[in-house]
Design a protein around this motif. Structure first.
Motif, mmCIF file in Angstrom:
data_model
loop_
_atom_site.group_PDB
_atom_site.id
_atom_site.type_symbol
_atom_site.label_atom_id
_atom_site.label_comp_id
_atom_site.label_asym_id
_atom_site.label_seq_id
_atom_site.Cartn_x
_atom_site.Cartn_y
_atom_site.Cartn_z
ATOM 1 N N LEU A 159 -13.875 21.030 -3.189
ATOM 2 C CA LEU A 159 -14.583 20.057 -2.369
ATOM 3 C C LEU A 159 -15.528 20.795 -1.425
ATOM 4 O O LEU A 159 -15.275 20.879 -0.246
ATOM 5 C CB LEU A 159 -13.579 19.242 -1.560
ATOM 6 C CG LEU A 159 -14.128 17.952 -1.003
ATOM 7 C CD1 LEU A 159 -14.489 17.007 -2.106
ATOM 8 C CD2 LEU A 159 -13.115 17.336 -0.082
ATOM 9 N N GLY B 73 -8.878 -0.759 -2.687
ATOM 10 C CA GLY B 73 -9.525 -0.177 -1.517
ATOM 11 C C GLY B 73 -9.711 1.326 -1.675
ATOM 12 O O GLY B 73 -10.745 1.894 -1.311
ATOM 13 N N LEU C 255 -12.596 2.088 -4.020
ATOM 14 C CA LEU C 255 -13.908 1.857 -3.427
ATOM 15 C C LEU C 255 -14.249 2.875 -2.354
ATOM 16 O O LEU C 255 -15.404 3.233 -2.159
ATOM 17 C CB LEU C 255 -13.972 0.449 -2.813
ATOM 18 C CG LEU C 255 -14.154 -0.709 -3.775
ATOM 19 C CD1 LEU C 255 -14.293 -1.985 -2.980
ATOM 20 C CD2 LEU C 255 -15.366 -0.503 -4.647
ATOM 21 N N SER C 256 -13.223 3.352 -1.652
ATOM 22 C CA SER C 256 -13.543 4.252 -0.536
ATOM 23 C C SER C 256 -13.857 5.655 -1.013
ATOM 24 O O SER C 256 -14.442 6.435 -0.283
ATOM 25 C CB SER C 256 -12.395 4.289 0.475
ATOM 26 O OG SER C 256 -11.212 4.629 -0.178
ATOM 27 N N ARG D 135 0.850 -1.176 0.000
ATOM 28 C CA ARG D 135 0.000 0.000 0.000
ATOM 29 C C ARG D 135 0.883 1.222 0.000
ATOM 30 O O ARG D 135 1.551 1.509 0.981
ATOM 31 C CB ARG D 135 -0.859 0.016 1.266
ATOM 32 C CG ARG D 135 -2.288 -0.252 0.990
ATOM 33 C CD ARG D 135 -3.113 0.350 2.079
ATOM 34 N NE ARG D 135 -4.452 -0.240 2.052
ATOM 35 C CZ ARG D 135 -5.554 0.415 2.329
ATOM 36 N NH1 ARG D 135 -5.488 1.660 2.665
ATOM 37 N NH2 ARG D 135 -6.725 -0.171 2.297
ATOM 38 N N PHE E 12 1.419 5.155 -0.028
ATOM 39 C CA PHE E 12 0.652 6.304 0.411
ATOM 40 C C PHE E 12 1.324 7.581 -0.037
ATOM 41 O O PHE E 12 2.521 7.710 0.049
ATOM 42 C CB PHE E 12 0.549 6.329 1.935
ATOM 43 C CG PHE E 12 -0.813 5.918 2.389
ATOM 44 C CD1 PHE E 12 -1.078 4.608 2.699
ATOM 45 C CD2 PHE E 12 -1.831 6.844 2.460
ATOM 46 C CE1 PHE E 12 -2.339 4.237 3.095
ATOM 47 C CE2 PHE E 12 -3.105 6.468 2.858
ATOM 48 C CZ PHE E 12 -3.343 5.156 3.176
ATOM 49 N N LYS E 13 0.552 8.449 -0.517
ATOM 50 C CA LYS E 13 1.094 9.734 -0.926
ATOM 51 C C LYS E 13 0.379 10.807 -0.143
ATOM 52 O O LYS E 13 -0.780 10.686 0.172
ATOM 53 C CB LYS E 13 0.829 9.930 -2.410
ATOM 54 C CG LYS E 13 2.031 9.757 -3.287
ATOM 55 C CD LYS E 13 1.634 10.102 -4.686
ATOM 56 C CE LYS E 13 2.859 10.196 -5.563
ATOM 57 N NZ LYS E 13 2.539 10.578 -6.906
ATOM 58 N N TYR E 14 1.104 11.855 0.109
ATOM 59 C CA TYR E 14 0.467 12.956 0.806
ATOM 60 C C TYR E 14 -0.428 13.692 -0.171
ATOM 61 O O TYR E 14 -0.007 14.103 -1.226
ATOM 62 C CB TYR E 14 1.536 13.910 1.347
ATOM 63 C CG TYR E 14 0.960 15.119 2.010
ATOM 64 C CD1 TYR E 14 0.569 15.084 3.335
ATOM 65 C CD2 TYR E 14 0.772 16.290 1.302
ATOM 66 C CE1 TYR E 14 0.031 16.190 3.936
ATOM 67 C CE2 TYR E 14 0.222 17.395 1.901
ATOM 68 C CZ TYR E 14 -0.136 17.345 3.217
ATOM 69 O OH TYR E 14 -0.669 18.432 3.827
ATOM 70 N N LEU E 15 -1.666 13.786 0.157
ATOM 71 C CA LEU E 15 -2.603 14.456 -0.737
ATOM 72 C C LEU E 15 -3.404 15.478 0.030
ATOM 73 O O LEU E 15 -3.698 15.297 1.187
ATOM 74 C CB LEU E 15 -3.580 13.449 -1.339
ATOM 75 C CG LEU E 15 -3.000 12.432 -2.314
ATOM 76 C CD1 LEU E 15 -4.054 11.394 -2.604
ATOM 77 C CD2 LEU E 15 -2.594 13.110 -3.584
ATOM 78 N N ALA E 16 -3.746 16.533 -0.619
ATOM 79 C CA ALA E 16 -4.641 17.484 0.018
ATOM 80 C C ALA E 16 -5.762 17.792 -0.958
ATOM 81 O O ALA E 16 -5.532 18.072 -2.111
ATOM 82 C CB ALA E 16 -3.884 18.754 0.365
ATOM 83 N N ASP E 17 -6.965 17.677 -0.476
ATOM 84 C CA ASP E 17 -8.092 18.058 -1.322
ATOM 85 C C ASP E 17 -8.371 19.519 -1.065
ATOM 86 O O ASP E 17 -8.741 19.904 0.026
ATOM 87 C CB ASP E 17 -9.322 17.228 -0.964
ATOM 88 C CG ASP E 17 -9.300 15.902 -1.687
ATOM 89 O OD1 ASP E 17 -8.839 15.861 -2.832
ATOM 90 O OD2 ASP E 17 -9.716 14.925 -1.073
#
Lengths: 464, 395
Positions: free
Chosen positions: A263, A285, A288-289, A251, A253-258
């Protein structure tokens, strides 16, 4: 000699759990070392000299050096030592902090160190206040006066004893030499500032709620007591270690900001951002999430005529996390729709899983469809997910995804409350339910129409 | 769901009471027994059998524990920080207080973010529960619970309800409404009922189920609508102080930490204690899952935070420093899991590099103990609740 106060300590000042005290004591001993400890100097009062006074800046410098930390942290550590009562200030004795200047402090005598095992008795406090009252009437501060009156009321039955003790101590103190007496008075005063803090100050001894189990309590021995959980759990753990199935997948993971501009609510966005779409490629996953991802996937499955898999998975989730009251009906509904022979949306699971599920359904339980759900999840993950990521539809979504602009943190607009969003969603769902197509062919024609227009319409959600 | 350790759950009639339920796999004298969790509890309350004595049961316990440690040791190949040597160093962090939320009149004991990344709920010692907007500092809702020391509060995934509990031994769910004239506390529904204080609560993946941990040593899963107890989790021998749900959307496990120095991982379906870790030297105040779900961190009164890996089944890192002698009361991971934010009882917050094991930064600002630290759902901000009556948002 003090008589143990049989009445419970009302202020919850007894602290069975301050593990930090032992560690603080070790540091204190190092600090007091004549060679490597903090430099001390005698302090001159009017006529007397008090030995071994240390300055705030020396303390901070020593701590910064000992722990290899910067001065701000050393100052914070020093302040905690003062708050606990191991070091006390000679000037401004009510403020228990370290000042990074030439203010003077002294080490508290071990007799007055905070202890973990024994509570600080109200009786002793009463004797102390009475003694100060005897020494000079009216010297007690307001909060001390209030405490004194309160203790006088609560301990009326032994007030004679308290006054007698106070007088004795006062007389004994007079017989000491002046410097010793001054020092002792300072120490005692500092002790009580720590343990009976003036109102409105932060107390380092403030402990919070007492926990049910006391770590200092002696272990209870007795025939009736045994701890079978430890026994059984140790055995089970040993066996399960060898037989647990590990399913591991990487898995990333990347740092993301919405960004807030794109949004306004949870998922009521028309076009997702590039980063959000990229997140769907990390794992099944993730896809789907994210509600938009799930919708896109659902559409894709509809075209491939395998949408019943996702619908089944969603129904299982609903069963697991839904209200218990409707659980039985839901389980039956799912069976009729997905699992029964000749069901309208029959899912393809292997015989063994089908057997387990059907036999479990005789006594429905929230987790009865777990095995089937896992099977379908793996099926979707191994086959459909890969195809979706490679499909032209997804690539199209990627292209259309917008790169968000830099967020300007200046707007503090209030955002839509989730309550409003939920109301909107429910209204929308009601509308869809009222006008939804019944025929699958109608759905397909509608979809292909939309595909041409390039617009996404939220598909009909399964009942939640 | 599948990015996690699988424990095959058996489901069927219990050997003892024959009701159909998820079964716990336990072994008595190397024989497998399939009991439902209720029967296991009943069995645990039996007195000593013939031929058993407290002393030799204890001895057996100790020898089993030693065997467990041996088995664990066999799988131990390399230390985490050795593997992490190839990883780039974390750059200097510039985290500052961006907002101070004032409004509580007493110690703030707990807080939780809403999934919309903006709102948060906080609860305090005097029974007040406040829902804030983190950006604008508006107090959106406020309610007073009929109990002091509200130590647990949680935001529902939908954002339309909050759960809170404390010294009243109950955890209640309060649906939020925008009508400012409505008395929200009047609409609260009591869901969880324990026999001692509630120390932690969280919603599962929906608004319909609530997990709670209590000072009576148990955790429990409740159905919100009916207040029914769905599953109870017994195994801690002292107060349970904290719990955290596994992050995967279809997760079936959660971890709890307690005053018996143990951190236990539980299967929510059967109630079974899957894994247990006893490495701390004092009470565990807080546990939190790593974002991938394969590991978790715990904060304890012994001034250390520890990192446990579920697949390796052991502790893989200890975060401690000479200059930190006060207990850690709370931990949370950053979004990627590289940073661990820990709040301590000496009023500071330390930021640790999870992989390399060293401290990256220390944050000052609070004037009393930090009771709770939580990273926002999008990872852009950090909120800390403290006994100095304020909450601070850092970024």
């Amino acid at each position: 000699m003090t008589i143990r106060n049989a009445i419970r300590d009302h202020g919850q000042r007894y602290r069975p759990r301050m593990v930090c005290l032992k560690k603080a004591e070790k540091v204190l001993l190092e600090m007091q070392d004549p060679r490597t400890g903090v430099k001390s100097q005698p302090q001159r009062l009017v006529i007397t000299t008090i030995p071994h006074a240390i300055t705030g800046e020396d303390i901070i410098a020593w701590l910064a050096d000992r722990f290899q930390v910067d001065p701000q942290e050393a100052r914070s550590f020093g302040s905690m030592l003062v708050a606990l009562g191991y070091i006390y200030p000679l000037q401004d004795h009510k403020r228990l902090v370290i000042k990074p200047d030439a203010s003077l402090y002294r080490f508290q005598t071990p007799y007055f160190w905070p202890t973990q095992q024994w509570p600080v008795e109200d009786t002793d406090y009463a004797i102390y206040l009475a003694k100060r009252n005897i020494r000079k009437k009216g010297i007690l501060e307001l909060h001390e006066q209030e405490q004194y009156n309160r203790l006088h009321k609560w301990m009326n039955h032994k007030w004679d004893f308290i006054v007698m003790q106070a007088k004795e101590q006062y007389r004994a103190a007079k017989e000491r030499k002046k410097p010793d007496r001054v020092v002792f008075e300072c120490q005692e005063r500092a002790y009580w500032v720590v343990h009976r803090p003036p109102p409105g100050t932060v107390s380092g001894m403030d402990y919070g709620l007492e926990r049910r189990i006391d770590p200092n309590a002696d272990e209870v021995t007795g025939e009736a007591l045994r701890d079978p959980y430890e026994h059984n759990s140790s055995q089970s753990a040993l066996v399960s270690q060898r037989s647990v199935v590990h399913v591991v997948s990487g898995r990333r993971f990347k740092y993301l900001a919405d960004f807030d501009d794109f949004l306004p609510g949870f998922n009521s966005v028309d076009v997702p951002t590039k980063m959000r779409v990229e997140r769907w490629t990390f794992s099944f996953g993730e896809l789907l999430s994210d509600p938009i991802g799930r919708d896109g996937f659902r559409l894709f499955l509809k075209k491939e005529f395998s949408s019943e898999n996702l619908a089944f998975w969603e129904s299982c989730e609903d069963l697991k996390w839904g209200a218990a009251a409707t659980m039985k009906e839901k389980a039956q509904q799912i069976y009729k729709t997905f699992l029964a022979r000749g069901a309208p949306r029959w899912i393809n699971i292997d015989g063994k899983t089908m057997e387990i599920t059907v036999s479990g359904l005789r006594h429905p339980h929230r987790y009865v469809l777990d095995a089937a759900q896992t099977h379908i999840y793996m099926l979707m993950k191994k086959d459909k997910y890969g195809r979706y990521i490679k499909s032209p539809v997804f690539k199209d979504t990627m292209k259309k995804a917008i790169a968000p602009e830099e967020h300007k943190f200046t707007n503090r607009r209030p955002s839509l409350s989730p309550i409003i969003l939920r109301q909107q969603e429910e209204e929308q769902r009601a509308k869809m339910a009222a006008s939804a197509p019944v025929d699958i062919t109608q759905v397909m024609s509608k979809l292909s129409q939309q595909g041409k227009e390039g617009k996404e319409v939220p598909p009909r959600r399964p009942s939640k | 769901m599948c990015d996690q350790t699988f424990v095959a759950a058996t489901f069927g009639p219990c050997d003892n009471c024959t009701t159909a339920s998820p079964l716990m796999n336990i072994y008595i004298k190397n024989e497998a027994i399939n009991y439902c969790s209720f029967c296991v509890e009943v069995m645990a309350c039996q007195g000593l059998q013939k031929g058993e004595s407290l002393a030799n049961l204890k001895r057996e316990c100790e020898s089993l524990k030693k065997k467990l440690e041996e088995e664990r040791g066999k799988l131990n190949d390399v230390e985490l920080h050795q593997v992490a040597e190839k990883v780039e160093v974390v750059g200097a962090l510039s985290i500052k207080t961006r907002r101070v939320l004032k409004g509580h009149g007493n110690k703030v004991l707990c807080m939780d973010w809403c999934k919309d990344k903006r709102r948060l709920v906080s609860s305090s010692q005097d029974g007040k529960v406040i829902v804030w907007d983190g950006f604008t500092l508006n107090k959106e809702h406020g309610m007073t619970m009929p109990t002091t020391w509200v130590m647990a509060c949680a935001y529902a995934p939908s954002g339309c309800a909050v759960a809170c509990g404390g010294l009243d031994n109950k955890c209640s769910v309060i649906p939020l409404s925008l009508d400012s004239n409505e008395n929200l506390a009047a609409k609260k529904k009591t869901v969880a009922m324990h026999t001692n204080y509630i120390s932690g609560c969280t919603f599962t993946n929906s608004d319909m189920q609530l997990l709670s941990s209590s000072g009576d040593g148990t955790c429990a899963l409740w159905d919100v609508e009916s207040g029914q107890l769905l599953q109870s989790f017994h195994g801690h021998t002292a107060d349970v102080l904290s719990l955290d749900l596994a992050p995967s959307e279809t997760g079936n496990t959660f971890v709890s930490g307690g005053c018996d120095k143990k951190a236990n991982v539980w299967d929510m379906r059967s109630g079974q204690n899957i894994q247990s870790f006893e490495c701390h030297e004092s009470d565990i105040n807080c546990v939190k899952y790593y974002p991938s779900g394969d590991a978790f961190a715990s904060a304890s009164d012994d001034a250390t935070c520890r990192f446990f890996d579920l697949r390796a089944d052991r502790e893989v890192a200890v975060f401690q420093k000479d200059s930190i002698i006060f207990g850690a009361s709370t931990v949370d991971f950053s979004l990627s899991g590289r940073l661990l934010f820990a709040g301590y009882n000496d009023y500071t917050m330390n930021v640790w590099d999870v992989l390399k094991g060293n401290r990256v930064s220390i944050l000052f600002g609070h004037e009393n103990r930090i009771s709770r630290v939580r990273v926002s759902p999008d990872g852009t901000a950090l909120c800390s609740a403290s006994w100095d009556n304020t909450l601070r948002i850092w970024a």
